[in-house]
Design an enzyme around this catalytic site. Structure first.
Site, PDB file in Angstrom:
ATOM      1  N   GLU A   1       0.756  -1.212  -0.167  1.00 34.99           N
ATOM      2  CA  GLU A   1      -0.009  -0.001   0.065  1.00 34.99           C
ATOM      3  C   GLU A   1       0.827   1.014   0.166  1.00 34.99           C
ATOM      4  O   GLU A   1       0.502   2.171  -0.617  1.00 34.99           O
ATOM      5  CB  GLU A   1      -0.978   0.076   1.271  1.00 34.99           C
ATOM      6  CG  GLU A   1      -2.154   0.998   1.120  1.00 34.99           C
ATOM      7  CD  GLU A   1      -2.855   0.914   2.284  1.00 34.99           C
ATOM      8  OE1 GLU A   1      -2.725   0.437   3.243  1.00 34.99           O
ATOM      9  OE2 GLU A   1      -3.975   1.861   2.127  1.00 34.99           O
ATOM     10  N   ASP A   2       1.801   1.261   0.899  1.00 35.94           N
ATOM     11  CA  ASP A   2       2.581   2.564   1.083  1.00 35.94           C
ATOM     12  C   ASP A   2       3.980   2.581   0.098  1.00 35.94           C
ATOM     13  O   ASP A   2       4.364   3.865   0.311  1.00 35.94           O
ATOM     14  CB  ASP A   2       3.154   2.586   2.573  1.00 35.94           C
ATOM     15  CG  ASP A   2       1.725   2.759   3.379  1.00 35.94           C
ATOM     16  OD1 ASP A   2       0.657   2.901   2.990  1.00 35.94           O
ATOM     17  OD2 ASP A   2       1.940   2.601   4.555  1.00 35.94           O
TER      18      ASP A   2
END
Ligand code: MN
Length: 723
Positions: free
Chosen positions: A80-81
């Protein structure tokens, strides 16, 4: 837990403590990968980001999950990051870990417009993720728990949103999965954020009570420990404190003050066998008097989340209440860890439990998480197991509703508002019309269709599940029956008054009141209800009325009685619906239904029977059933067909014939030739070569039926025709 050292080394040590063969190299590799991927990020409190995934991994290790789960916990935010892809993940860590991480990523990727929408969608996604692999939920729980523990570093609005979501979604889900400690921590952390003053107040009160009662509880505990020793029973006695949010909920639900919550402090006894749980309870009851109604046997009847324990409250040595929870080690583990404790043993299968139910529950769950890809299917599969008592459904605006299993759209409608329930005529589930008796499934979006002129049906009582819906429907029916009885009573009285050349409008309200009182009834409406129910005959009422009136009044001409004083009676008669066919002599439109036993048709001589609260049943005068009913003459009334109605009525003919092929066909042709519709045929043959044929026919009137009977009698092979 806050002073624990959170490092990769303390993590691997922790994992090895419960799984000596754990692949700690894999954990180290995941840690290094995650630290590199997050190297440029910091958390809100200004510390390196890696502290978060590492803490999540520690929580997962506290839950004693497997290495793949813990590794996925370390990696859960990397896709996600950071620039990491699922493909990278697969190459580095294999399919299993890559799957877990990508499932978590999907779970947190959705952006929402409203909180309700987010809530609904989050719940759906979580059920779905759970259906794929329960470990996804464990990681999600650990992630949320660490975020909740460090919430103070976030801005106020974000804090509120996350705490609300935790309280509304995560805590109930943890509870359904039986993970008691997690539910408690979710609830108390959210409570502290959402209602800080109340939380503080409760915390202080609990501390004070603890101080006051500690010595007392110790004394009770000592008494028990001694007697356990004397009896040679194994048992650990410990104090327990109800969690703050649990106290708050109890105060809210039962509308009581803190002082009235008696189970804030209690004792827990953990023993070795189920039988000893009962023995120990007997021991406690022999020392102190149990409070009736406070004993709960969750061993014989486990809660849906598999929680088992005995609960009892006694009046202790100083007259204070003490609550006990008595359970085995294994039950205690299930109360604390729930599904996590089952899951842990999935491969080793070391749970040699006396109760194979746990094992089959576990197997079913593991099996379903492999086979089912649809959240709803999964929920269906574990119905009665993980989440047995409730379904979660959504309003069209995305608000979540929790209802008991097998709840129908009618239950749903009443849960919104009584009026929505009363006026409910239909329902759409996920956009499609469903019957009102449809049993709602998890995740259904339910829309209720209402009509302002509609009222509930008695049939609804056969399928509604919630007590609320049941009560509201019954209340409505009762009120409706009363209304109809008033209406019918007024009409019956009117007929009787006419016999004496009196009009209802001649009845003065004080007079009506006096007569009602004479029959032991409060109001004139009550009197009409009694007439309508057949408890009091209109004849008796009119006699009473005449007796009340002075002899002069009695002799006056009827029209003198017409006056302005009859409003009370008038207003009780509702505007009439058009009823066809039958009238009480002299009055139109009564609430009636024809008797199924004799099926009268126009032209038959009729008798009406006043039922209790359901109007008048119309029988033929020669109906054999009437004899049984005539014991109560007051409830029989004269009724007649209203002339000039163009309609058909169902009649039944029983025909005895010789058993000849083609006879039914002949009769059917004959009946159709006189333009009579056959709605039902039933034929049986007897051993002596005869046939009994029953026709249900839609006929106009008795002459038409008689003509038909004559024609049928003349048909070859017909022996007898009767109605
Ligand atoms: Mn995270």
């Amino acid at each position: 837990m806050s002073d624990e050292v959170i490092t990769i080394y303390s993590l691997t040590t922790k994992v090895l403590s419960y799984d000596s063969s754990a692949d700690v190299d894999l954990l180290k590799k995941a840690y290094i990968f995650s630290r590199e991927a997050h190297c440029s990020q910091t958390r809100s409190e200004g510390t390196p980001y890696i502290g978060h995934p590492l803490s999540v991994a520690h929580i997962l290790a506290d839950m004693k999950t497997d290495v793949a789960t813990i590794a996925a916990g370390l990696l859960h935010d990397t896709i996600e990051d950071t620039g990491t892809t699922v493909k990278d993940m697969k190459e580095m860590f294999g399919d299993e870990i890559a799957f877990l991480v990508s499932a978590l990523t999907k779970l947190s990727k959705i952006e929402f417009k409203t909180r309700e929408e987010a809530q609904a969608e989050n719940f759906r996604k979580m059920l779905l993720a759970m259906s794929e692999d329960i470990r996804v939920i464990f990681i999600k729980f650990a992630d949320r728990l660490h975020n909740m523990r460090t919430l103070q570093f976030l801005p106020e609005n974000k804090r509120q949103r996350i705490a609300t979501e935790t309280l509304e979604i995560y805590a109930p889900l943890a509870n359904r999965l039986g993970i008691g400690w997690l539910r408690i921590e979710f609830e108390d952390l959210s409570f502290k954020i959402l209602m800080p003053e109340l939380y503080e107040e409760l915390a202080q009160k609990v501390a004070k009570r603890k101080e006051e009662q500690e010595g007392y509880l110790k004394e009770v505990a000592r008494t028990i420990e001694e007697s356990l020793r004397e009896e040679g029973l194994y048992g650990r006695v410990s104090g327990r404190v109800k969690h703050y949010y649990g106290i708050y909920q109890k105060m809210q639900n039962q509308r009581i003050s803190f002082d009235q919550v008696h189970d804030v402090l209690g004792l827990r006894i953990i023993t070795d066998t189920k039988a000893n749980c009962y023995t120990i309870m007997g021991l406690i009851h022999s020392f102190w008097t149990p409070i009736p109604g406070r004993f709960k046997d969750y061993i014989a009847m486990p809660k849906s989340n598999m929680y088992q324990s005995l609960h009892t409250t006694v009046i202790g040595p100083k007259g204070e209440r003490v609550e006990f929870q008595i359970r085995t080690e294994e039950m205690n583990k299930i109360a604390e860890e729930g599904i996590a404790s089952h899951w842990r043993y999935k491969e080793k299968d070391t749970m040699k439990t006396r109760d194979s139910k746990y094992i089959s529950w576990l197997r079913e769950l593991i099996r379903s998480q492999k086979e089912l890809h649809d959240a709803r299917e999964f929920m269906e599969a574990v119905k009665g197991e993980v989440i047995p008592e409730v379904v979660y459904v959504f309003t069209p605006t995305g608000e979540i509703k929790e209802l008991p299993f097998d709840s129908t759209p009618v239950d749903f409608a009443y849960s919104i508002h009584t009026e929505v329930g009363h006026k409910c005529v239909g329902a759409k589930v996920n956009g499609r019309i469903v019957p009102l008796r449809y049993q709602m499934k998890n995740g259904d979006t339910v829309e209720i269709i209402t009509s302002p002129t509609h009222g509930p049906s008695r049939d609804w009582l056969k399928f509604v599940v919630t007590q609320r819906a049941k009560n509201r429907i019954k209340q409505w029916i009762k009120a409706e029956e009363r209304k109809q009885s008033i209406e019918l009573g007024a009409k019956l009285l009117e007929v009787e008054l006419k016999k004496h050349h009196l009009k209802p409008s001649s009845l003065k309200s004080e007079e009506a009141q006096t007569v009602a009182k004479a029959f032991g009834l409060q109001t004139y409406d009550d009197l009409l209800v009694s007439i309508g129910y057949g408890k009091v005959s209109p004849h008796q009422v009119v006699n009473r009325l005449l007796a009340e009136r002075s002899p002069e009044a009695h002799l006056r001409k009827p029209q003198d009685f017409q006056g302005a004083s009859g409003e009370e009676l008038q207003k009780t008669v509702r505007p009439q619906k058009e009823h066809k066919g039958i009238s009480i002599k002299g009055i139109d439109h009564i609430l009636y239904h024809t008797a199924k036993c004799c099926l009268p048709v126009p032209g038959d001589i009729l008798v009406g029977f006043v039922t209790r609260g359901r109007g008048v049943t119309i029988h033929r005068k020669d109906c054999p059933n009437l004899e049984r009913l005539t014991i109560d003459d007051a409830r029989l009334i004269d009724v007649d067909w209203k002339p000039g109605d163009e309609m058909t009525t169902t009649a039944r003919l029983l025909i005895e014939t010789v058993d000849r092929p083609g006879l039914i066909a002949d009769l059917s042709v004959l009946i159709s030739s006189v333009n009579v519709n056959i709605s039902h045929i039933n034929a049986t043959t007897t051993q002596d070569k005869k046939a009994h044929i029953t026709f249900n026919l839609d006929v106009r009137d008795k002459p038409q039926l008689n003509t038909l009977i004559q024609k049928i009698s003349q048909t070859e092979g017909v022996l007898r025709v009767k109605r």
